[in-house]
Design an enzyme around this catalytic site. Structure first.
Site, short mmCIF file in Angstrom:
data_model
loop_
_atom_site.label_atom_id
_atom_site.label_comp_id
_atom_site.label_asym_id
_atom_site.label_seq_id
_atom_site.Cartn_x
_atom_site.Cartn_y
_atom_site.Cartn_z
N LYS A 135 37.67 45.13 49.02
CA LYS A 135 37.79 43.94 49.87
C LYS A 135 37.57 44.26 51.35
CE LYS A 135 41.14 41.54 46.94
NZ LYS A 135 42.58 41.30 46.79
N LYS A 215 44.59 41.70 26.12
CA LYS A 215 45.89 42.33 25.92
C LYS A 215 47.00 41.42 26.43
CE LYS A 215 48.76 46.06 27.54
NZ LYS A 215 49.07 47.09 28.48
N LYS A 218 52.03 40.23 31.28
CA LYS A 218 52.46 39.20 32.23
C LYS A 218 51.45 39.04 33.36
CE LYS A 218 55.77 42.29 34.43
NZ LYS A 218 55.76 43.35 33.41
P1 ADP Z 1 53.11 43.85 31.20
O1 ADP Z 1 51.71 44.29 30.80
O2 ADP Z 1 53.45 42.51 30.64
O3 ADP Z 1 53.31 43.92 32.70
P2 ADP Z 1 54.58 46.30 31.16
O4 ADP Z 1 53.42 46.98 31.81
O5 ADP Z 1 55.83 46.09 31.97
O6 ADP Z 1 54.08 44.89 30.56
O7 ADP Z 1 54.90 47.09 29.82
C1 ADP Z 1 56.16 47.55 29.42
C2 ADP Z 1 56.00 48.26 28.07
O8 ADP Z 1 55.46 47.35 27.08
C3 ADP Z 1 55.00 49.43 28.12
O9 ADP Z 1 55.51 50.48 27.32
C4 ADP Z 1 53.73 48.88 27.50
O10 ADP Z 1 52.97 49.89 26.87
C5 ADP Z 1 54.26 47.87 26.51
N1 ADP Z 1 53.30 46.75 26.37
C6 ADP Z 1 53.05 45.78 27.28
N2 ADP Z 1 52.12 44.91 26.81
C7 ADP Z 1 51.77 45.34 25.57
C8 ADP Z 1 50.85 44.86 24.58
N3 ADP Z 1 50.14 43.77 24.77
N4 ADP Z 1 50.75 45.55 23.42
C9 ADP Z 1 51.49 46.68 23.22
N5 ADP Z 1 52.37 47.17 24.11
C10 ADP Z 1 52.52 46.53 25.29
#
Ligand code: ADP
Ligand code: TRP
Length: 346
Positions: A135, A215, A218
């Site tokens: 950016k 995937k 959030k």
């Molecule tokens: P988000 O992607 O919603 O921000 P986080 O990064 O806080 O979630 O992930 C917290 C835990 O949940 C991690 O161990 C991550 O590998 C697992 N996780 C998050 N989304 C998925 C998904 N779609 N499938 C499998 N595991 C996931």
């Protein structure tokens, strides 16, 4: 049996190995979190040959989440989720990061053993920097030093309890490598073998798709929160993206995100049967969604009731987490004492 599990000793006076995992309270837990991180770590907690530490990484959350009420709320939601799915606080040590202040002292000590160049190479920091460069901003624009130092706090989380095994998803692998590097740097500098080098335990690799087929995350706003009402759950499942094939068309299950959701909850027989029925043709996506809803709704019935009870009673959650910290702190204090001796501040 319980006393033995808590004492940290095995039959022959051997120290049990330590399994440790943390979750950042930055959002309402969703099905991706459950299948990728919560379900496997709760399964791991059944192995009483190990000592288990589960913690809520509230001080990690604050480098990205600046709303006090949200932080408070998500801490309760993460704790209630673990407990609702059967994590047993009598068998594991379950605590909040903030309740173990020794972590923050260790973080500083480790910061002094961390090469700045190591942190420059951290993916999370680099991703933000690259975004700035794209950016045409200054490379460090809007980046707080908390994001930069994050890997050191994570190393403190792991090393304070001398964890042997830490389950990690792909994005956390580098942090674990850094914890090992930092531990090694300390041991070498002070000529000690105080810090245990943690080993990563690869997560199942299961990646749950979200409502739009990407995937579930959030960051994409495509999540299904775990503890919605059955009615809302059905509505969300009905919104799941599918292709435009007609019910009579034969379908390749593997290419449909919704099939991967189904498989994560189904038995092998159920999965094989659905795959076969889709291939034969005559089964529409609406029918698949209805089956998925029944499966998930049944699996969630009990945890949902337990979750509702806990979330309405935060004092109970506080009390469980405080007791967890009371188990953790004497160990943290004893170990930190040794660390202080090694560096000469005692
Ligand atoms: P988000 O992607 O919603 O921000 P986080 O990064 O806080 O979630 O992930 C917290 C835990 O949940 C991690 O161990 C991550 O590998 C697992 N996780 C998050 N989304 C998925 C998904 N779609 N499938 C499998 N595991 C996931
Ligand atoms: N960084 C992890 C995440 O983003 C959470 C976490 C913090 C953690 N400290 C930890 C995980 C120590 C395992 C061990 O998901």
């Amino acid at each position: 049996m319980r006393t033995q599990a808590r004492s940290g000793q095995m039959g022959h006076g051997m120290q049990k190995k330590i399994y440790l995992t943390g979750i950042k309270p930055t959002g309402t837990p969703h099905f991706g979190n459950y299948l990728g991180a919560i379900r496997p770590t709760i399964q791991a907690s059944q192995n009483l040959q190990w000592d288990h530490y589960y913690f809520i990484a509230d001080y990690h959350a604050i480098n990205a989440l600046y709303n006090a009420n949200s932080v408070r709320q998500y801490v309760y939601e993460v704790a209630a989720t673990w407990l609702a799915f059967g994590l047993n606080p009598d068998q594991v040590t379950l605590y909040r990061q903030r309740d173990v202040p020794e972590l923050f002292e260790l973080q500083w000590i480790l910061t002094c053993c961390t090469a700045k160049g190591l942190l420059n190479r951290a993916h999370a920091y680099k991703a933000q920097r690259d975004l700035n460069l794209e950016k045409h901003h200054d490379s460090d624009h809007g980046i707080n030093a908390g994001l930069y130092a994050y890997p050191v706090l994570m190393a403190a989380d792991i090393l304070l309890f001398q964890a042997h095994k830490v389950p990690v998803g792909k994005d956390q692998f580098q942090h674990l490598e850094m914890a090992r590097d930092i531990a090694q740097a300390f041991n070498t500098r002070y000529g000690v073998s105080l810090f245990t080098l943690p080993e990563p335990e690869a997560e199942s690799g299961l990646v749950l798709p979200g409502l739009d087929g990407r995937k579930m995350s959030k960051s994409y706003q495509n999540t299904i929160p775990l503890f919605e009402s059955p009615k809302k759950l059905r509505t969300l499942i009905n919104r799941f993206v599918t292709d435009s094939s007609r019910p009579e068309d034969p379908k390749d299950a593997e290419t449909a995100p919704i099939f991967h959701f189904y498989r994560a909850f189904a038995t092998e027989t159920q999965t094989a049967s659905l795959r076969e029925r889709l291939l034969q043709g005559g089964m529409g996506w609406g029918e698949v969604k209805a089956e998925l809803f029944s499966l998930v709704d049944a699996a969630l019935a009990e945890p949902r009731a337990r979750y509702a009870e806990l979330i309405e009673n935060p004092a109970k959650i506080d009390s469980i987490l405080t007791q967890g910290a009371e188990k953790a702190r004497p160990k943290a204090q004893a170990f930190l004492h040794e660390v202080r001796q090694a560096i000469g501040v005692i």
